[in-house]
Every structure is written in C-alpha cells, then in structure tokens.
Design a protein around this motif. Structure first.
Motif, PDB file in Angstrom:
ATOM      1  N   GLY A 163       6.228 -12.835   4.421  1.00  0.00           N
ATOM      2  CA  GLY A 163       7.058 -11.651   4.205  1.00  0.00           C
ATOM      3  C   GLY A 163       6.544 -10.488   5.030  1.00  0.00           C
ATOM      4  N   ASP A 164       6.279  -9.395   4.342  1.00  0.00           N
ATOM      5  CA  ASP A 164       5.791  -8.201   5.029  1.00  0.00           C
ATOM      6  C   ASP A 164       4.269  -8.155   5.122  1.00  0.00           C
ATOM      7  OD1 ASP A 164       8.396  -7.367   5.272  1.00  0.00           O
ATOM      8  OD2 ASP A 164       8.349  -6.196   3.406  1.00  0.00           O
ATOM      9  N   GLY A 165       3.548  -9.115   4.505  1.00  0.00           N
ATOM     10  CA  GLY A 165       2.083  -9.094   4.510  1.00  0.00           C
ATOM     11  C   GLY A 165       1.479 -10.329   5.148  1.00  0.00           C
ATOM     12  N   GLN A 166       0.169 -10.354   5.155  1.00  0.00           N
ATOM     13  CA  GLN A 166      -0.570 -11.503   5.677  1.00  0.00           C
ATOM     14  C   GLN A 166      -1.542 -11.994   4.609  1.00  0.00           C
ATOM     15  OE1 GLN A 166      -0.820  -8.461   7.552  1.00  0.00           O
ATOM     16  NE2 GLN A 166       0.986  -8.947   8.779  1.00  0.00           N
TER      17      GLN A 166
END
Length: 256
Positions: free
Chosen positions: A76-79
C-alpha cells in the motif's frame, strides 16, 4: 535502490523486494524487527545474536566501514521490513572473537557478515537468497574473496540454508561444558524432636540444694557457735592458780 521479484501467494500480483542503506529514521523500527527475529533463537543459544543491546545497535550506525542494508516489501502506502543485513570489511567491535591473523595466514580478504535477519513470515520466499546475493555482489566490488559469518550450531535451519549455498565450516571451535559435582552449602532437613511429656501430679519433686554461702557467712556462724568463756574459779582452784606461777619461777632458778 535495487529490487528483486518474489511471488505473492494467492494474489497473482508481483511483489518486489527493495534494498537500500539504512537511515537514522529507521533505527527504532529496525531494532523492533531484530527483536522479533531473534527472540526465539536467543532463548536456545549460549551466545547472544548481535546486536545484544539497543545501545550497541545505535553505536554501530555511527561506526565507519560498516554497511547496514534494509530489505523491504511495499504494501500500500508503506513498506514492511522483511530483511536486514549488516557487514564490515574489517573486524569491528570490542566483543568480537575473530582473529585477523587467521585470515592473513590463509590469504583471505573476507567481508564479515555481522547480521543476517529474515522476517519469520517471509522465510522460504527468496528473501534470504536475495540478501546473500546482494552481499556477495558487494564483496566482489570491494575486492573481497570470502563471505564470513557466524551461526549457532543448533540452528539447524540456518546451517542447512548456508550449506546449500556453498558455505563450509571454517573452524572447529565449539562451546563445550562439563557439569561439576559439588555438595550443597546447606545441610539437608533434620527431624524435630518430640516435646517432653508433662510431669505427673503425684510425682515427688527433687530436693532443692541449699544456696551456697559466702566465707563471711561461714565465719560469722563459727563465732556464734563457739563455747562461752570460762566463769569464775572455785576457791581451791583459785589457790592453785596463785601458786602455779611461783612454782614455775622456782623451776627457772634451778641450775642446769
């Protein structure tokens, strides 16, 4: 930044493993990751996996000649961190047991792999293989001849992983112990004696000894028990007493 492909089960989409050098903002997140990876291992091994404390981990970040690589999968928007590798081109740290002369004698220029950690949920999905490939690539660029790492002998899964990739045992040193038979410093439990039975009501009591008297008391008792002084003499006895000194005087005048 480099990347490697790994299949995401059931999703049918391609997931990528990215590698980059660690940044100061990553330190707390990486430390929590390492605790998760090595928690179970450190319960079973004699020697702690490095880094053994957060303080030491933060110190490593400031040291020269140490590479700290972070492997992540984007979600998504993170790692999400899936792997961490730490290596050095020379022996570092005050708690290191490596002997540099050994490698010089054997004409080895090693890249020392201090840490290699894979997220438990991503083991068997190509993360570890990609990490080793990255380290070997780094060693080749810097003119190193060997990758050298340490692994616990009872970590069967890790040993199998490394041997499959042509790693071999470098030295025969292992931890050994012998149990010493010693006596306990404290004595074993001892039986408590039974209480004495109460004395019968009709039993005769033992005679008590009279208290010991002092010498002054005994002398006073003698004075009180001595016979009284003699009374006045009878007439005949008195006459005898008067004559007795004269007789003794006459006896003294006798010649020898």
């Amino acid at each position: 930044m480099t990347k490697a492909e790994s299949s995401s089960p059931g999703a049918g989409e391609e997931s990528l493993i990215y590698v980059r050098r660690i940044h100061r903002r990553d330190l707390n997140r990486v430390w929590e990751f390492l605790k998760k990876v090595f928690r179970d291992v450190n319960r079973e091994t004699v020697e702690y996996q490095r880094p053994r404390s957060k303080k030491r981990f933060l110190e490593v970040y400031e040291e020269e000649g140490v590479e700290q690589l972070l492997f992540e999968v984007r979600q998504g928007d993170g790692q999400e961190i899936v792997g961490y590798a730490e290596c050095a081109f020379e022996i570092t740290g005050t708690d290191n047991w490596m002997n540099e002369r050994y490698f010089t004698k054997h004409d080895m220029r090693p890249l020392f792999v201090e840490e290699l950690a894979v997220h438990p949920d991503y083991q068997g999905r190509g993360v570890g293989a990609f990490m080793l490939e990255q380290l070997e690539h780094l060693a080749r660029i810097h003119g190193c001849t060997h990758l050298v790492l340490e692994v616990a002998e009872n970590n069967i899964g890790a040993l199998k992983f490394y041997r499959k990739r042509s790693f071999y045992r470098l030295d025969a040193a292992i931890f050994m112990a012998k149990k010493v038979a010693v006596d306990s410093e404290l004595l074993p439990p001892r039986a408590l004696k039974k209480p004495r039975p109460p004395e019968a009501s009709g039993a005769s009591a033992k005679p008590k000894r009279s208290p010991r008297r002092s010498s002054k008391a005994r002398a006073a008792e003698k004075r009180t028990s001595a016979p009284p002084p003699p009374g006045p003499l009878l007439p005949d006895a008195a006459a005898d007493r008067e004559r007795e000194p004269l007789a003794r005087a006459d006896a003294d005048d006798d010649p020898l």
